[in-house]
Design an enzyme around this catalytic site. Structure first.
Site, short mmCIF file in Angstrom:
data_model
loop_
_atom_site.label_atom_id
_atom_site.label_comp_id
_atom_site.label_asym_id
_atom_site.label_seq_id
_atom_site.Cartn_x
_atom_site.Cartn_y
_atom_site.Cartn_z
N TYR A 136 0.84 -1.21 0.00
CA TYR A 136 0.00 0.00 0.00
C TYR A 136 0.88 1.26 0.00
CZ TYR A 136 -3.14 3.49 2.17
OH TYR A 136 -3.86 4.62 2.48
N1 LIG Z 1 -7.87 4.32 6.01
C1 LIG Z 1 -6.90 5.08 6.46
O1 LIG Z 1 -6.60 5.12 7.69
C2 LIG Z 1 -6.16 5.97 5.50
C3 LIG Z 1 -5.10 6.71 5.97
C4 LIG Z 1 -4.46 7.60 5.09
C5 LIG Z 1 -4.89 7.70 3.78
N2 LIG Z 1 -5.90 6.92 3.31
C6 LIG Z 1 -6.31 7.10 1.90
O2 LIG Z 1 -7.30 8.12 1.85
C7 LIG Z 1 -8.10 7.96 0.68
C8 LIG Z 1 -9.57 8.12 1.03
O3 LIG Z 1 -9.91 7.22 2.07
P1 LIG Z 1 -11.43 6.75 2.30
O4 LIG Z 1 -11.53 6.22 3.67
O5 LIG Z 1 -12.37 7.79 1.83
O6 LIG Z 1 -11.48 5.52 1.26
P2 LIG Z 1 -12.72 4.67 0.76
O7 LIG Z 1 -13.92 4.94 1.61
O8 LIG Z 1 -12.26 3.26 0.63
O9 LIG Z 1 -13.01 5.30 -0.67
C9 LIG Z 1 -12.23 5.01 -1.78
C10 LIG Z 1 -13.13 5.17 -2.99
O10 LIG Z 1 -12.37 4.88 -4.17
C11 LIG Z 1 -13.29 4.28 -5.07
N3 LIG Z 1 -12.64 3.48 -6.11
C12 LIG Z 1 -12.00 2.31 -5.93
N4 LIG Z 1 -11.66 1.81 -7.12
C13 LIG Z 1 -12.12 2.69 -8.07
C14 LIG Z 1 -12.10 2.71 -9.47
N5 LIG Z 1 -11.53 1.72 -10.16
N6 LIG Z 1 -12.66 3.75 -10.13
C15 LIG Z 1 -13.26 4.76 -9.43
N7 LIG Z 1 -13.32 4.79 -8.08
C16 LIG Z 1 -12.76 3.76 -7.41
C17 LIG Z 1 -14.11 3.36 -4.20
O11 LIG Z 1 -15.29 3.01 -4.89
P3 LIG Z 1 -16.28 1.85 -4.35
O12 LIG Z 1 -17.06 2.55 -3.28
O13 LIG Z 1 -17.07 1.51 -5.53
O14 LIG Z 1 -15.40 0.75 -3.83
C18 LIG Z 1 -14.33 4.22 -2.99
O15 LIG Z 1 -15.51 4.95 -3.11
C19 LIG Z 1 -7.73 6.60 0.10
O16 LIG Z 1 -6.87 6.78 -0.99
C20 LIG Z 1 -6.98 5.92 1.24
O17 LIG Z 1 -6.01 5.01 0.77
C21 LIG Z 1 -6.55 6.07 4.15
#
Ligand SMILES: NC(=O)c1ccc[n+]([C@@H]2O[C@H](COP(=O)([O-])OP(=O)(O)OC[C@H]3O[C@@H](n4cnc5c(N)ncnc54)[C@H](OP(=O)(O)O)[C@@H]3O)[C@@H](O)[C@H]2O)c1
Length: 227
Positions: A136
């Site tokens: 990741y």
């Molecule tokens: N979790 C953590 O603690 C953390 C920490 C730091 C940074 N981040 C990063 O912050 C960002 C936002 O986080 P979040 O919690 O909002 O993530 P999330 O809820 O998992 O949202 C990610 C979105 O990306 C969409 N996606 C995935 N594949 C796609 C594709 N092929 N085409 C178009 N859209 C697509 C997903 O769609 P679907 O709904 O259809 O799956 C989902 O809506 C992410 O990049 C994550 O890696 C996360």
């Protein structure tokens, strides 16, 4: 300044959803465009949220198709992600998906780009021993580098561990980040969404910067002016 039209890639995600609502509610922005990957999501955004939506799966779409989807926007926010455990899709969504969106922006002349990355992505010592998250972070670090090497007016936001509680409006000053190690450098998703909005409104202090986002004790307005 005329209202900015923003495309949100990953609008159906937890940060993306909060961001879309904030953009829709602000008079500084025109109705945002949600970039999503299923027809159900398109229908939801059009009918329930009341914003424009484009069915564009960034994993499988070509750069030209992504360019067609975002054409006419003033800025793009990339908040998509495969999730830390979807190993095989980390490289096609978080890395190559991001690169394709950057190339699409360059193609249609959209300069402003905000990426939601991850805290300390450039610091291998920080992440190489975090079990299950090495791939990741490799993807996040590489995507950040592609963005920095692009022609775009980028802002890379690096939040810590994302929480779903209500926003506090408070961030940790960069020089005191390590005080938050014991709470996993956590930040509420609503504060990330609020900061994206502020970044779009204040390119003067955010363009070409990589900014760590962790909840703390400084109001967002003061934090952004100290960058
Ligand atoms: N979790 C953590 O603690 C953390 C920490 C730091 C940074 N981040 C990063 O912050 C960002 C936002 O986080 P979040 O919690 O909002 O993530 P999330 O809820 O998992 O949202 C990610 C979105 O990306 C969409 N996606 C995935 N594949 C796609 C594709 N092929 N085409 C178009 N859209 C697509 C997903 O769609 P679907 O709904 O259809 O799956 C989902 O809506 C992410 O990049 C994550 O890696 C996360």
């Amino acid at each position: 300044m005329s209202p900015l039209k923003v495309a949100v890639v990953g609008a159906s995600g937890k940060v993306g959803r909060l961001l879309t609502d904030k953009l829709k509610a602000s008079s500084s922005f025109s109705t945002p465009l949600a970039i999503v990957r299923t027809q159900d999501q398109v229908d939801y955004f059009k009918n329930e949220v009341g914003v424009n939506a484009s069915l564009t799966d960034i994993e499988n779409a070509s750069v030209n198709e992504i360019a067609d989807a975002i054409r006419g926007c003033d800025a793009v926010v990339f908040s998509a992600g495969a999730g830390g455990k979807a190993m095989e899709r980390i490289f096609t969504v978080d890395l190559d998906g991001c690169i394709k969106v950057v190339e699409a922006c360059e193609k249609v002349g959209i300069k402003r780009f905000v990426l939601v990355s991850a805290l300390k992505a450039e610091n291998r010592d920080f992440w190489c021993n975090i079990k299950g998250l090495r791939e990741y972070y490799i993807a996040k670090r590489s995507a950040d580098r592609e963005v920095r090497n692009s022609e775009l007016d980028y802002t890379i936001l690096q939040p810590g561990s994302l929480e779903l509680s209500r926003g506090t409006g408070l961030l940790q000053p960069i020089d005191r980040l390590e005080e938050k190690a014991s709470v996993n450098y956590s930040i509420n998703r609503e504060d990330v969404a609020s900061f994206i909005v502020q970044s779009l409104l204040h390119p003067d202090v955010t363009v070409k910067k990589t900014i760590s986002l962790v909840n703390g004790d400084e109001p967002i307005e003061k934090f952004i002016q100290s960058l």
